[in-house]
Design an enzyme around this catalytic site. Structure first.
Site, PDB file in Angstrom:
ATOM      1  CG  HIS A 164       0.227  -2.904   9.174  1.00  9.83           C
ATOM      2  ND1 HIS A 164       0.524  -2.186  10.493  1.00  9.83           N
ATOM      3  CD2 HIS A 164       0.187  -4.265   9.741  1.00  9.83           C
ATOM      4  CE1 HIS A 164       0.498  -2.731  11.632  1.00  9.83           C
ATOM      5  NE2 HIS A 164       0.337  -4.091  11.071  1.00  9.83           N
ATOM      6  CB  CYS A 181       1.131  -7.275  11.225  1.00  4.54           C
ATOM      7  SG  CYS A 181      -0.464  -7.597  10.919  1.00  4.54           S
TER       8      CYS A 181
END
Length: 207
Positions: A164, A181
Site C-alpha cells: 500500500h 506491510c
C-alpha cells in the site's frame, strides 16, 4: 564545475556516466552528495587526476571520453535503487514481484516489467513475510483497524500484510519502517498498479 551540494541535470548525467563505469552504485538522483563525491574521488584516483572530489573541466572531459551519453532511462530510472533480477516465480503470469535486497517492487505480466517502484518493509520485530502469496482483496481507502493509520491502495496478500501507499515513507524515507506491510512512496505509481491488479494475482516476496 560541479561540487557537493549542487543539484540538477548535469549532476544526473555525471551520476549516470559514473554508473556506466561501475563507480556509482545507485540510480541517478540529480543531487551531488557524499556518495557522488566518493565516486568522483575514485574516478580521479584511477585516472591520474587531482583527487578533489569535485568535477572540474579536466575531470569532466576525461569522464566523457570514457563513457557514452546516457539514455533517458539511465537518467530517469523508475526506482532510486536498481531492481533486482526477478525471482523465477515472477516470470510467469501476473505478479507483484518484491525484492527485499533491492527494496523494489516490480509489477510484472508474463515476465515483462510493467512498472517498478521503491518500497520499504517491516522492522526486525514486525518483519514482512517472504514467500509466494496471492492478492486476497483490495481496499482503495483502507484504514488499519489495529494501528488506525491510512493504508491507501491496499492489496492484501498475507493476513494483515499488504502492499500500500505510505505517506510516512514518502516523508521519511528509509528512516522508518512498516508493521510488516510493503510500503510504497510513489502514490501515482501505486494508484496505477492498484487499478490493474486483480484478486488472485501472485505476490512474490524474496530476499
Amino acid at each position: 564545475m560541479i561540487a557537493v551540494g549542487t543539484s540538477g541535470e548535469r549532476v544526473r548525467e555525471l551520476q549516470a556516466r559514473l554508473r556506466q563505469l561501475d563507480l556509482f552504485g545507485r540510480n541517478p538522483t540529480g543531487y551531488y552528495g557524499p556518495v557522488t563525491r566518493e565516486s568522483v574521488l575514485s574516478y580521479q584516483r584511477g585516472h591520474g587526476l587531482v583527487a578533489t572530489g569535485s568535477v572540474d573541466r579536466r575531470t569532466w572531459s576525461s569522464l566523457c571520453s570514457r563513457s557514452r551519453p546516457p539514455a533517458r532511462d539511465e537518467l530517469y530510472p523508475p526506482t532510486t535503487l536498481p531492481p533486482a533480477k526477478p525471482d523465477r516465480r515472477c516470470l510467469t503470469g501476473r505478479v507483484l514481484c518484491i525484492s527485499k535486497s533491492s527494496r523494489t517492487l516490480s509489477w510484472m505480466i508474463d515476465g515483462r516489467v510493467v512498472s517498478a517502484m521503491d518500497v520499504r518493509f517491516g522492522s526486525q520485530y514486525t518483519p514482512t513475510r517472504e514467500g509466494l502469496f496471492q492478492v486476497n482483496f483490495k481496499s482503495r481507502d483502507h484504514v488499519s483497524t489495529i494501528y488506525h493509520t491510512p493504508m491507501p491502495y491496499a492489496m492484501f496478500f498475507s493476513g494483515g500484510q499488504a502492499v500500500h501507499y505510505s505517506a510516512d515513507f514518502a516523508a521519511r524515507g528509509y528512516a522508518g519502517a512498516s508493521h510488516g506491510c510493503v510500503n510504497v512512496r510513489d502514490k501515482k505509481k501505486i494508484a496505477s498498479v492498484f487499478g490493474q491488479v486483480r484478486a488472485g494475482d501472485k505476490v512474490v516476496v524474496f530476499p
